[in-house]
Design a protein around this motif. Sequence first.
Motif, PDB file in Angstrom:
ATOM      1  N   LYS B 156      47.946  56.483 -14.266  1.00 59.27           N
ATOM      2  CA  LYS B 156      48.921  56.004 -13.287  1.00 59.27           C
ATOM      3  C   LYS B 156      50.343  56.274 -13.777  1.00 59.27           C
ATOM      4  CE  LYS B 156      50.230  51.840 -11.140  1.00 59.27           C
ATOM      5  NZ  LYS B 156      50.332  50.437 -11.527  1.00 59.27           N
ATOM      6  N   GLU B 157      50.566  55.977 -15.046  1.00 57.65           N
ATOM      7  CA  GLU B 157      51.897  56.204 -15.627  1.00 57.65           C
ATOM      8  C   GLU B 157      52.246  57.693 -15.619  1.00 57.65           C
ATOM      9  OE1 GLU B 157      54.279  54.309 -16.801  1.00 57.65           O
ATOM     10  OE2 GLU B 157      53.311  52.357 -16.560  1.00 57.65           O
ATOM     11  N   LEU B 158      51.223  58.506 -15.897  1.00 56.06           N
ATOM     12  CA  LEU B 158      51.458  59.952 -15.932  1.00 56.06           C
ATOM     13  C   LEU B 158      51.830  60.456 -14.550  1.00 56.06           C
ATOM     14  CD1 LEU B 158      51.388  62.365 -17.821  1.00 56.06           C
ATOM     15  CD2 LEU B 158      49.032  62.756 -17.175  1.00 56.06           C
ATOM     16  N   ARG B 159      51.172  59.895 -13.530  1.00 50.25           N
ATOM     17  CA  ARG B 159      51.455  60.319 -12.158  1.00 50.25           C
ATOM     18  C   ARG B 159      52.869  59.946 -11.746  1.00 50.25           C
ATOM     19  NH1 ARG B 159      47.198  59.836  -7.202  1.00 50.25           N
ATOM     20  NH2 ARG B 159      47.864  61.793  -6.260  1.00 50.25           N
ATOM     21  N   GLU B 160      53.306  58.780 -12.235  1.00 49.61           N
ATOM     22  CA  GLU B 160      54.674  58.359 -11.925  1.00 49.61           C
ATOM     23  C   GLU B 160      55.696  59.320 -12.529  1.00 49.61           C
ATOM     24  OE1 GLU B 160      55.407  54.314 -13.056  1.00 49.61           O
ATOM     25  OE2 GLU B 160      53.983  53.579 -11.552  1.00 49.61           O
ATOM     26  N   GLU B 161      55.358  59.846 -13.694  1.00 49.41           N
ATOM     27  CA  GLU B 161      56.287  60.768 -14.362  1.00 49.41           C
ATOM     28  C   GLU B 161      56.278  62.138 -13.699  1.00 49.41           C
ATOM     29  OE1 GLU B 161      58.621  60.402 -16.637  1.00 49.41           O
ATOM     30  OE2 GLU B 161      58.215  58.258 -16.496  1.00 49.41           O
ATOM     31  N   SER B 162      55.076  62.652 -13.483  1.00 51.35           N
ATOM     32  CA  SER B 162      54.992  63.998 -12.921  1.00 51.35           C
ATOM     33  C   SER B 162      53.647  64.207 -12.245  1.00 51.35           C
ATOM     34  CB  SER B 162      55.186  65.026 -14.037  1.00 51.35           C
ATOM     35  OG  SER B 162      54.565  66.228 -13.693  1.00 51.35           O
ATOM     36  N   GLU B 163      53.692  64.599 -10.968  1.00 55.23           N
ATOM     37  CA  GLU B 163      52.464  64.849 -10.216  1.00 55.23           C
ATOM     38  C   GLU B 163      51.716  66.047 -10.793  1.00 55.23           C
ATOM     39  OE1 GLU B 163      51.160  63.085  -7.712  1.00 55.23           O
ATOM     40  OE2 GLU B 163      49.497  64.484  -7.375  1.00 55.23           O
ATOM     41  N   GLU B 164      52.474  67.032 -11.268  1.00 60.33           N
ATOM     42  CA  GLU B 164      51.868  68.259 -11.790  1.00 60.33           C
ATOM     43  C   GLU B 164      51.041  67.969 -13.052  1.00 60.33           C
ATOM     44  OE1 GLU B 164      54.692  71.177 -12.988  1.00 60.33           O
ATOM     45  OE2 GLU B 164      53.094  72.528 -13.645  1.00 60.33           O
ATOM     46  N   LEU B 165      51.632  67.175 -13.943  1.00 63.92           N
ATOM     47  CA  LEU B 165      50.920  66.826 -15.181  1.00 63.92           C
ATOM     48  C   LEU B 165      49.674  66.004 -14.875  1.00 63.92           C
ATOM     49  CD1 LEU B 165      53.804  65.891 -17.631  1.00 63.92           C
ATOM     50  CD2 LEU B 165      52.387  67.935 -17.639  1.00 63.92           C
ATOM     51  N   TYR B 166      49.789  65.150 -13.861  1.00 64.20           N
ATOM     52  CA  TYR B 166      48.653  64.329 -13.459  1.00 64.20           C
ATOM     53  C   TYR B 166      47.507  65.203 -12.954  1.00 64.20           C
ATOM     54  CZ  TYR B 166      45.845  61.199 -10.581  1.00 64.20           C
ATOM     55  OH  TYR B 166      44.805  60.532 -10.010  1.00 64.20           O
ATOM     56  N   GLN B 167      47.867  66.178 -12.120  1.00 63.07           N
ATOM     57  CA  GLN B 167      46.837  67.081 -11.585  1.00 63.07           C
ATOM     58  C   GLN B 167      46.157  67.859 -12.707  1.00 63.07           C
ATOM     59  OE1 GLN B 167      45.537  67.152  -8.690  1.00 63.07           O
ATOM     60  NE2 GLN B 167      46.955  65.719  -7.751  1.00 63.07           N
ATOM     61  N   GLN B 168      46.936  68.255 -13.720  1.00 62.51           N
ATOM     62  CA  GLN B 168      46.346  68.964 -14.863  1.00 62.51           C
ATOM     63  C   GLN B 168      45.402  68.039 -15.629  1.00 62.51           C
ATOM     64  OE1 GLN B 168      49.862  70.237 -16.865  1.00 62.51           O
ATOM     65  NE2 GLN B 168      49.859  72.268 -15.945  1.00 62.51           N
ATOM     66  N   ALA B 169      45.776  66.759 -15.674  1.00 60.92           N
ATOM     67  CA  ALA B 169      44.987  65.818 -16.474  1.00 60.92           C
ATOM     68  C   ALA B 169      43.653  65.470 -15.830  1.00 60.92           C
ATOM     69  CB  ALA B 169      45.787  64.544 -16.719  1.00 60.92           C
ATOM     70  N   ILE B 170      43.574  65.530 -14.500  1.00 59.38           N
ATOM     71  CA  ILE B 170      42.313  65.110 -13.860  1.00 59.38           C
ATOM     72  C   ILE B 170      41.348  66.274 -13.655  1.00 59.38           C
ATOM     73  CG2 ILE B 170      43.251  63.040 -12.757  1.00 59.38           C
ATOM     74  CD1 ILE B 170      43.343  64.677 -10.150  1.00 59.38           C
ATOM     75  N   GLN B 171      41.690  67.453 -14.157  1.00 59.86           N
ATOM     76  CA  GLN B 171      40.744  68.571 -14.061  1.00 59.86           C
ATOM     77  C   GLN B 171      39.563  68.336 -15.000  1.00 59.86           C
ATOM     78  OE1 GLN B 171      41.118  70.865 -11.696  1.00 59.86           O
ATOM     79  NE2 GLN B 171      42.962  69.681 -11.222  1.00 59.86           N
ATOM     80  N   ILE B 172      38.403  68.879 -14.580  1.00 56.67           N
ATOM     81  CA  ILE B 172      37.211  68.758 -15.433  1.00 56.67           C
ATOM     82  C   ILE B 172      37.378  69.672 -16.639  1.00 56.67           C
ATOM     83  CG2 ILE B 172      34.745  69.275 -15.578  1.00 56.67           C
ATOM     84  CD1 ILE B 172      34.580  68.488 -12.617  1.00 56.67           C
ATOM     85  N   ASP B 173      37.048  69.134 -17.807  1.00 54.49           N
ATOM     86  CA  ASP B 173      37.128  69.934 -19.025  1.00 54.49           C
ATOM     87  C   ASP B 173      35.727  70.469 -19.324  1.00 54.49           C
ATOM     88  OD1 ASP B 173      37.685  71.076 -21.400  1.00 54.49           O
ATOM     89  OD2 ASP B 173      37.750  69.206 -22.539  1.00 54.49           O
ATOM     90  N   ASN B 174      35.522  71.749 -19.017  1.00 55.58           N
ATOM     91  CA  ASN B 174      34.178  72.312 -19.157  1.00 55.58           C
ATOM     92  C   ASN B 174      33.717  72.396 -20.610  1.00 55.58           C
ATOM     93  OD1 ASN B 174      33.490  72.726 -16.439  1.00 55.58           O
ATOM     94  ND2 ASN B 174      34.929  74.442 -16.379  1.00 55.58           N
ATOM     95  N   ASN B 175      34.655  72.481 -21.530  1.00 56.91           N
ATOM     96  CA  ASN B 175      34.252  72.574 -22.937  1.00 56.91           C
ATOM     97  C   ASN B 175      33.646  71.275 -23.445  1.00 56.91           C
ATOM     98  OD1 ASN B 175      35.102  75.183 -23.149  1.00 56.91           O
ATOM     99  ND2 ASN B 175      37.192  74.589 -23.687  1.00 56.91           N
TER     100      ASN B 175
END
Lengths: 268, 207
Positions: B156-175
């Motif tokens: 939530k805090e990350l989304r408040e700072e930057s929507e772009e960073l939030y979108q990067q953070a919620i991606q599935i990490d295949n590794n």
Amino acid sequence: MFFPCCRRIFLKHSHSFEKTVRLSWLQTAASASNQNPRAWQLYSAVCLERYPVITNELTPLESKFKALMQLMEKENSLLSDHEKRLKDETAQAAKKHDDDDDETLRKTQYAIDFEDQWENEYNQFTPANRITDADINNDTRSVNRKLDRKLIFIIKQKLGEKEFWVLPQGVRQESESMRQAAERVLQSASGDKLKASFLGNAPCGFHKYKYPRSVSSHIGAKVFFYKASLKSGDITSGADYRWVTKEELKEYLVPSYLEAVEDFILEL
Amino acid sequence: MAAFLADVVLQITRLSLQRCCKMQGLTACRSIHTQGAPLLFQTSNILSSEPMKRKKRDDPALAAARIARKKKNIEKLLKQKQRLGRILKPIEEIEGNFKLQQRAHELRRERTQLTFEESEERALLHKDWTRHRMHQFIDDMNAVHQFTNSQQKALKELREESEELYQQAIQIDNNSLLYEWHGPVSTPPIEGYDSPDGEYVDTTRQY
């Protein structure tokens, strides 16, 4: 004579003072639109964990229950081939002893001989000690201490003027995702010989603190924690570090920081 | 005279007849040959086998009997199939070892007779254990809740700072989906220990 002169000087100065004040105010307003001094600085931090290598010591209840389960398992089972053979042979031996027969029909190997053989083989192997040298010397810099517990990697870092024990952290660079920043931070904190695997792209914890008023560029820091587990390697950077358990974190971390960190360090 | 001789020669060498005819004209040819039909090369296929046999007529009664027999056989097979169902590959774990089953009575252990105190003690230990596990489960669940709350707060805090960073953070990490970890074990691994391989015979039956 003196008075008007003085007044003139004062007026002259006040005018220039007003001018400079207005100018500096304008300057800050201009820089505000460019840099936004009210913003928070974003940090990525890494919670590097070494998972337990060996099992926990059993509690009295657990060992008692384990013994009971093994006993019940044995009671409900059938005799194995070896046990049956042993039983038959002991019965035969007893019978023979009664009859006092001569030993013409003596077999080469009895089941009981096998048991001796197996026991010998077992005794030849000595497993490694569950208590390591690092435990004896209480070496908190060794990753081989407290093998039955989860260890967390902490490091001494300079934040502002003072040094603090923290999970390694660093400012996010431009065009970097938080996860990439975390990977970079870990590498710089541990050296390049350490291998760790990161768990997911999402941060698992958050902490923020404000800078003192003397720092005009940002309000404070927002720290996003990432989890990683140690795979192999050693720490080769010159940083001051420790490997500590969750309980031992209390001795090192600042209380408010500890509160944020404790939530995502699980000991299951 | 010469023309007459040429005609005779033509009569003898029949193979070249047609060519000659063409040379000299058909009328001249016809006037010489001695056969009734015009002498030309045969173009139809030559039959070089004996004529086909005449089909033997079956006895209709016999044929009917044969068909009936066939039908009966098939029906019998079908019935057998239905009775047995599909024959499946046997599963050893379910069927068990036949030899062992036969001598199970001689492999039975002597029944342990529990005194009242002993059985009571066992029951109490079971209850203690259940309680202990329940507390453990509640603690685990609390820890997991605490963790997920912490993560949600961070996102939530990350989304408040930057929507772009939030979108990067919620991606599935295949590794990390392939992540595997072994342990814990009862004694720590010995550095550089070469564990001896046991000998074994593969007795798995192939079907």
